[in-house]
Design an enzyme around this catalytic site. Structure first.
Site, PDB file in Angstrom:
ATOM      1  N   ASP A  48     -30.828 -31.373  20.641  1.00 19.40           N
ATOM      2  CA  ASP A  48     -30.722 -32.698  20.003  1.00 19.40           C
ATOM      3  C   ASP A  48     -30.523 -33.601  21.036  1.00 19.40           C
ATOM      4  O   ASP A  48     -30.375 -33.514  22.330  1.00 19.40           O
ATOM      5  CB  ASP A  48     -29.377 -32.335  19.385  1.00 19.40           C
ATOM      6  CG  ASP A  48     -29.194 -33.711  18.363  1.00 19.40           C
ATOM      7  OD1 ASP A  48     -30.171 -34.143  17.715  1.00 19.40           O
ATOM      8  OD2 ASP A  48     -27.855 -34.051  18.199  1.00 19.40           O
ATOM      9  N   ASP A  51     -28.455 -37.360  20.492  1.00 17.35           N
ATOM     10  CA  ASP A  51     -27.099 -37.938  20.287  1.00 17.35           C
ATOM     11  C   ASP A  51     -26.243 -36.969  20.530  1.00 17.35           C
ATOM     12  O   ASP A  51     -26.415 -36.008  19.666  1.00 17.35           O
ATOM     13  CB  ASP A  51     -27.145 -38.955  19.377  1.00 17.35           C
ATOM     14  CG  ASP A  51     -28.165 -40.124  19.372  1.00 17.35           C
ATOM     15  OD1 ASP A  51     -28.317 -40.542  20.439  1.00 17.35           O
ATOM     16  OD2 ASP A  51     -28.775 -40.285  18.299  1.00 17.35           O
ATOM     17  N   ASP A  95     -24.753 -30.485  18.660  1.00 14.14           N
ATOM     18  CA  ASP A  95     -23.526 -30.909  18.754  1.00 14.14           C
ATOM     19  C   ASP A  95     -22.911 -31.066  17.564  1.00 14.14           C
ATOM     20  O   ASP A  95     -21.919 -31.305  17.213  1.00 14.14           O
ATOM     21  CB  ASP A  95     -23.085 -32.503  19.587  1.00 14.14           C
ATOM     22  CG  ASP A  95     -23.903 -33.479  18.451  1.00 14.14           C
ATOM     23  OD1 ASP A  95     -24.905 -33.606  18.125  1.00 14.14           O
ATOM     24  OD2 ASP A  95     -23.039 -34.521  18.255  1.00 14.14           O
TER      25      ASP A  95
END
Length: 261
Positions: free
Chosen positions: A13, A15, A209
């Site tokens: 990922d 961000d 995240d």
């Protein structure tokens, strides 16, 4: 979890893993540099459909991260690939920005507001009431409803903004038609990414995240899942979910030794 072979392909990922509020996460630059130097297969994934891969390459570069555009995969690209398999050379009424419209043009789609095959909803910073109204009427008239991702809010310097999921809910409320969401947590995006990078689920790891998008999508696609604690999901929250990542680590810096030659 069953024994897996060495990781040959990395999906990550963007961000919360590589950057946080526009600043590179410590260790991200080194990790990416080693992936390139060792010629590992990898893709940076994002549900953000606003930008093209070239745009995101430039934005990451400003954060000090060098990611070639060919190694960036967005929900807009996944949506375009999905539509190309479903109805090649079709037509669509699009609410979105360059990342989405460019991806659809490149697969041969015609963008129109006259009897389109699909209404395709993506993210934009300027949602128009008239465009939303048009989308509702086209869906009422039989257009199929597709959305790039289910994220309800997006970040901005001023605070949270309504994102694709929120606007999709508005359209659904008006039409009673649910969209098909292509982006994470739909494992379809993971499988599309694997096909793009010619990876195999048994030897691919997904770094994310968020438990509710990155980890669940990785699990359902059969990947090793690695949760980093530099973004949305806190360590104390992991046990609240009915599924677990393969590993929980502090940050992407903890993976650098695994990609050293």
């Amino acid at each position: 979890m069953a024994d897996r072979g060495p990781t040959e392909c990395w999906l990550t990922d963007m961000d919360g893993v590589l950057v946080h509020e526009g600043v590179a996460v410590p260790g991200a630059g080194e990790f990416l540099r080693l992936l390139r130097e060792t010629e590992r297969r990898f893709l940076v994934l994002t549900n953000n459909s606003i930008y093209t891969p070239r745009d995101l390459h430039a934005r990451l570069q400003r954060s000090g991260l060098d990611v070639p555009a060919d190694n960036i995969y967005t929900s807009a690209l996944a949506t375009a690939q999905f539509l190309d398999t479903q109805r090649p050379n079709g037509t669509a009424f699009v609410i979105g920005e360059a990342g989405l419209t460019t991806a659809l043009h490149e697969i041969g789609y015609v963008l129109t507001d006259t009897d389109p095959d699909y209404v395709v909803l993506g993210e934009t910073r300027t949602y128009s009431f008239s465009s939303i109204t048009q989308a509702i009427r086209l869906i009422d008239n039989g257009a199929r409803f597709i959305a790039t991702n289910p994220d309800p809010i997006g970040p901005s310097n001023e605070g949270s903004l309504p994102a694709t999921g929120s606007v999709a809910a508005l359209i659904t409320k008006a039409t009673r038609v649910e969209p098909y969401f292509v982006g994470k947590p739909n494992p379809l995006m993971m499988r599309s990414a694997l096909n793009t990078v010619q990876g195999h689920s048994e030897t691919t790891a997904m770094i994310g995240d968020r438990m509710d998008t990155d980890v669940i999508a990785g699990i359902e696609a059969g990947l090793e899942t690695i949760l980093v604690l530099t973004g949305v999901t806190a360590k104390a929250e992991v046990e609240r979910f009915p599924y677990r990542p393969s590993r929980v680590i502090a940050s992407i810096a903890d993976l650098i030794d695994e990609v050293r030659p």
